[in-house]
Design an enzyme around this catalytic site. Structure first.
Site, PDB file in Angstrom:
ATOM      1  N   ASP A  50     -40.096 -35.512   4.358  1.00  0.00           N
ATOM      2  CA  ASP A  50     -40.736 -35.753   5.724  1.00  0.00           C
ATOM      3  C   ASP A  50     -42.016 -36.902   5.517  1.00  0.00           C
ATOM      4  O   ASP A  50     -41.855 -37.683   6.414  1.00  0.00           O
ATOM      5  CB  ASP A  50     -41.506 -34.557   6.415  1.00  0.00           C
ATOM      6  CG  ASP A  50     -42.307 -34.748   7.548  1.00  0.00           C
ATOM      7  OD1 ASP A  50     -41.792 -35.197   8.485  1.00  0.00           O
ATOM      8  OD2 ASP A  50     -43.468 -34.395   7.434  1.00  0.00           O
ATOM      9  N   CYS A  92       0.981  -1.372  -0.094  1.00  0.00           N
ATOM     10  CA  CYS A  92       0.136  -0.105   0.000  1.00  0.00           C
ATOM     11  C   CYS A  92       0.997   1.262  -0.016  1.00  0.00           C
ATOM     12  O   CYS A  92       0.350   2.425  -0.596  1.00  0.00           O
ATOM     13  CB  CYS A  92      -0.715   0.005   1.080  1.00  0.00           C
ATOM     14  SG  CYS A  92      -2.166  -1.313   1.052  1.00  0.00           S
TER      15      CYS A  92
END
Length: 526
Positions: free
Chosen positions: A485, A264
């Site tokens: 289910d 940076c």
């Protein structure tokens, strides 16, 4: 009378860094789907009318060159899918008479066969080709497309057509392509190119894991084990790459250590996204729309002031975040890699999670108050595999709990309408239509084990400020759960799988539809 103040370029920030390198994204489209760069489902595209026109790109470039920019790199997406690329290069190359020293482009190399020579003649002098493997099979796995042989041929073509500089950018991922590093180095023996190895970085959607990161020092050690001691070459002051050369080799190698050793302090880059936003830092969210400024009638002088104000707000590093997060052994940010096309068009490839507050890190609901109210639709699919008996009962409607498919449809519709109650950060939507369809498919190839499929499609519609993908996904998934289910008493090896969005329309992204069309062109479907 006061003495005239000395001129200060608007490209200086408060840390006395001069930004003479401008990256301009020409498009958000790409003809590859690289795993480290893009989620498999693709990304949302900005409508074409909201992207910078060729004339606007030329004006922006001229403005920056007049204030000191010496290098321009064209990125994307994939720049070669833009139809007016050659015209853009020709016009920007004219700025070399006004101070521009280099005009470069980053590409995946797929379409260079037809574009390399015209681009070189038009004034493009530097080419960066993203290539992460020399193995054809692995190339398909990494890019989700075919084309390695074409890329290698095009690289050689570009080198022989007068392009001053040709580079290969290679993202290294442990367990994927890290064993190929020395093969890439071997290319530089007789080929005067620069191969740059890039540390694998995380961003939302690429399933990044720390164990996949190979630090550049480890790569350097591997190279020296095979080739002996390498020579350090002189890096330019603002280079992101640490350069080396195998003694006697024609080309060079470099390491972009974005994760373990950030750079940076010498940053000299500014970015303009495809939709015209000026981005002064890869990690920052603060952007200004040069597109809107130009279309509102701003003069060049007013644009210069707008640019200057934005550059002066640039933080020292990582948009003001703690630099330790990028050092080896620390935490890691969700970002996009610097060599690929994502960072230059943040509007398409988001470098942060939209449901996370950038300052606090806490979960939040996205504000959609400013979005357009449009008609929106989404289709999603889920499937559940069943054993022989469960499949038979569903097909013949003999399950003791009742009509499985009808109950699953009702459950899916109800679930889609309750999505905001089930998914915490989803917006409650007034759905205008939900439709769930189920169909049975028997896998003949697996008849011994017995495997039948229930394929469930859920379509949701609304008119509002945000999409209905979650409603469609919820409907399809809950319908599959309902089948599970109702059949679990006779089939305990069921699997719910392949839940995905099939299609969506409306909003900023327009029409999304998965497409495996011609690799030579960038399809706009995702």
């Amino acid at each position: 009378m006061d003495a005239e103040e000395p001129y200060v370029s608007p490209l200086f920030d408060q840390h006395n860094r001069f930004h003479d390198y401008l990256r301009i994204s020409l498009t958000e489209r790409c003809n590859l789907r690289c795993t480290y760069c893009m989620p498999e489902e693709g990304v949302q595209l900005t409508p074409s009318e909201k992207l910078l026109s060729r004339e606007e790109i030329e004006r922006v470039a001229r403005l920056f060159v007049s204030k000191g920019v010496r290098k321009i790199r064209l990125t994307g997406g994939e720049p070669t899918v833009r139809k007016d690329l050659l015209d853009i290069v020709e016009s920007l190359a004219q700025l070399k008479s006004q101070g521009l020293e280099s005009l470069a482009m980053t590409t995946n190399g797929i379409a260079l066969r037809r574009t390399a020579e015209p681009l070189a003649l038009a004034g493009l002098d530097t080419l960066n080709v993203s290539l992460d493997t020399l193995d054809p099979h692995k190339y398909v796995l990494m890019t989700r497309r075919k084309g390695l042989e074409r890329v290698l041929e095009n690289l050689e073509r570009a080198s022989s057509m007068g392009m001053q500089t040709v580079k290969i950018n290679c993202v290294i991922i442990r367990g994927v392509n890290d064993t190929e590093v020395t093969d890439f180095v071997a290319l530089t023996k007789t080929w005067p190119i620069s191969v740059r190895f890039i540390e694998y970085m995380p961003f939302g959607g690429n399933r990044w894991e720390k164990r996949k990161l190979v630090p550049y020092k480890e790569l350097l050690n591997r190279i020296e084990e095979r080739f002996g001691k390498v020579e350090k070459i002189l890096d330019d002051p603002n280079d992101t790459s640490k350069g080396f050369r195998v003694p006697g080799y024609a080309g060079t190698i470099g390491f972009i250590s974005s994760m373990t050793n950030h750079f940076c302090g010498t940053c000299n880059r500014l970015r303009i996204t495809a939709d015209g936003n000026l981005k002064v830092c890869l990690f920052g969210d603060n952007e200004i729309s040069l597109r809107d400024a130009m279309r509102s009638g701003m003069t060049d002088g007013q644009l210069h002031q707008l640019i200057s104000d934005s550059v002066k707000r640039k933080k020292k590093q990582h948009a003001g975040m703690d630099a330790r997060v990028m050092e080896e052994g620390g935490e890691y940010l969700l970002i996009t890699p610097p060599h690929c096309h994502g960072p230059d068009q943040i509007g398409a490839y988001s470098n942060r999670l939209s449901h996370i507050d950038q300052h606090t890190g806490e979960a939040k609901m996205v504000d959609v108050g400013g979005k357009d109210i449009t008609r929106r639709m989404a289709r999603a699919r889920a499937r559940i595999s069943l054993g022989v008996e469960a499949y038979r009962q569903v097909k013949e409607n003999t399950n003791v709990k009742g009509d499985v498919l009808t109950v699953a449809k009702i459950a899916g519709i109800q679930a889609a309408k309750q999505t905001a109650s089930l998914i915490p950060l989803c917006h409650p939507l007034a759905l205008t239509k939900v439709d769930v369809a189920c169909r049975l498919v028997w896998n003949e190839a697996n008849e011994v084990e017995g495997k039948g499929l229930v394929i469930i499609d859920c379509m949701a519609q609304c008119t509002g400020p945000t999409g209905v993908e979650m409603e469609a996904l919820t409907g399809a998934t809950v319908a599959a759960l309902t089948v599970f289910d109702m059949c679990k008493a006779v089939g305990r090896n069921m699997v719910i799988e392949h839940v995905s969005v099939l299609e969506k329309t409306g909003g900023k992204s327009g029409h999304f539809l998965p497409d495996d069309s011609d690799i030579e062109r960038g399809n706009g479907s995702d």
